[in-house]
Design an enzyme around this catalytic site. Structure first.
Site, PDB file in Angstrom:
ATOM      1  N   ARG A 180       0.912  -1.136   0.142  1.00 28.87           N
ATOM      2  CA  ARG A 180      -0.024  -0.118  -0.031  1.00 28.87           C
ATOM      3  C   ARG A 180       0.806   1.253  -0.103  1.00 28.87           C
ATOM      4  O   ARG A 180       0.744   2.191  -0.673  1.00 28.87           O
ATOM      5  CB  ARG A 180      -0.925  -0.156   1.126  1.00 28.87           C
ATOM      6  CG  ARG A 180      -2.019  -0.967   1.066  1.00 28.87           C
ATOM      7  CD  ARG A 180      -2.942  -0.922   2.307  1.00 28.87           C
ATOM      8  NE  ARG A 180      -3.707   0.227   2.261  1.00 28.87           N
ATOM      9  CZ  ARG A 180      -4.389   0.757   3.194  1.00 28.87           C
ATOM     10  NH1 ARG A 180      -4.408   0.244   4.352  1.00 28.87           N
ATOM     11  NH2 ARG A 180      -5.285   1.781   3.170  1.00 28.87           N
ATOM     12  N   CYS A 236      -1.183   6.764   8.715  1.00 29.54           N
ATOM     13  CA  CYS A 236      -1.606   5.362   8.149  1.00 29.54           C
ATOM     14  C   CYS A 236      -2.451   5.566   7.085  1.00 29.54           C
ATOM     15  O   CYS A 236      -2.571   6.610   6.301  1.00 29.54           O
ATOM     16  CB  CYS A 236      -1.948   4.478   9.247  1.00 29.54           C
ATOM     17  SG  CYS A 236      -3.371   4.843  10.204  1.00 29.54           S
TER      18      CYS A 236
END
Length: 280
Positions: A180, A236
């Site tokens: 990611r 995040c």
């Protein structure tokens, strides 16, 4: 710093009057699952706080603030008071997601100026497997009064992150899985990649193979390449799984750690913001 407590530590204090145990179990994409798990079985005496109903604000129509915006301070103090958390409480938080959800409440309480808050090591399944007390009964809630002393220096907003891009005094830490971070996959957000200049430290690397938190020395090894004089900004996808990295950094002895709570999902809600892919 002692932010993590063991199963036996909690067992020894389970019925002490100033202890409030909070179940934070939550499954992404299944918003009712955590409460259902709590209602079926939980640590004896625990109360429940929901990631999206209690520990986040409603989503902004423009996506600003991210997928889990920080809750309104007043609403959060009402939620804490409702389940019996006062300024004098020793709060122990747990989940069954490696500490990700529990760490969110840990961070929020620290943000409100609360020092006596701890994450339970290993989580609910380990507690159950140890044969420690569980129940489906819900305790009678005796409301308290919680007064916040907000620690604004723990938080950083998007505009400041953008202003600090390229600043050698600051290190950005992306807490998501490496694919990611590199922009190879993006299962949750509309755009893949990371904030330019950020390094990658997957939050789950703070846990050992058994699922227990690594000790302070092992956490320090994870971040051995970082300058302790630099300011660290952790993010995040939505400001939840960054919080275990905040704890890990504190355990490792880093003092200049701030959370970009809106995180990647907030960053990409501003179309003009730059995006990087690949390894930095």
């Amino acid at each position: 710093m002692n932010n993590i407590v063991s199963l036996k530590w909690l067992l020894a204090r389970l019925y002490e009057s100033d202890i409030v145990i909070v179940d934070c179990r939550f499954l992404m994409g299944k918003p009712d699952a955590g409460r259902e798990l709590y209602e079926a079985s939980h640590i004896a005496g625990a109360v429940y706080l929901d990631l999206e109903k209690d520990l986040s604000a409603p989503l902004d129509e423009d996506g600003h603030g991210g997928r889990h915006p920080l809750p309104d301070i007043f609403a959060l103090t009402v939620a804490l008071s409702r389940v019996g958390i006062s300024n004098e409480s020793r709060v122990v938080v747990y989940d069954d997601q490696g500490g990700a959800m529990a760490s969110r409440l840990w961070w929020l309480l620290k943000y409100l100026g609360h020092e006596q808050v701890f994450v339970l090591d290993e989580g609910f399944t380990a507690w159950t497997n140890a044969g420690f007390p569980i129940t489906a009964e819900q305790r009678v809630l005796i409301p308290s009064k919680y007064l916040a002393t907000v620690q604004h220096t723990m938080l950083v907003e998007m505009a400041e992150v953008k202003e600090l891009l390229g600043d050698e005094r600051v290190t950005l830490i992306d807490s998501r899985e490496a694919p990611r971070y590199r922009g190879e996959v993006e299962p949750l957000d509309k755009v893949a990649g990371h904030i330019p200049g950020a390094i990658n430290r997957f939050w789950k690397d703070g846990l050992g193979e058994s699922g227990a938190w690594k000790d302070a020395d092992a956490q320090a090894d994870r971040f051995a390449d970082l300058d302790r004089d630099r300011e660290l900004i952790v993010y995040c996808g939505s400001g939840v799984t960054a919080t275990p990295n905040v704890i890990a950094l504190q355990e490792a002895g880093f003092n200049k750690v701030r959370l970009y709570a809106g995180s990647w999902s907030d960053w990409i809600s501003y179309s003009e913001n730059p995006i990087a892919t690949g390894d930095e």
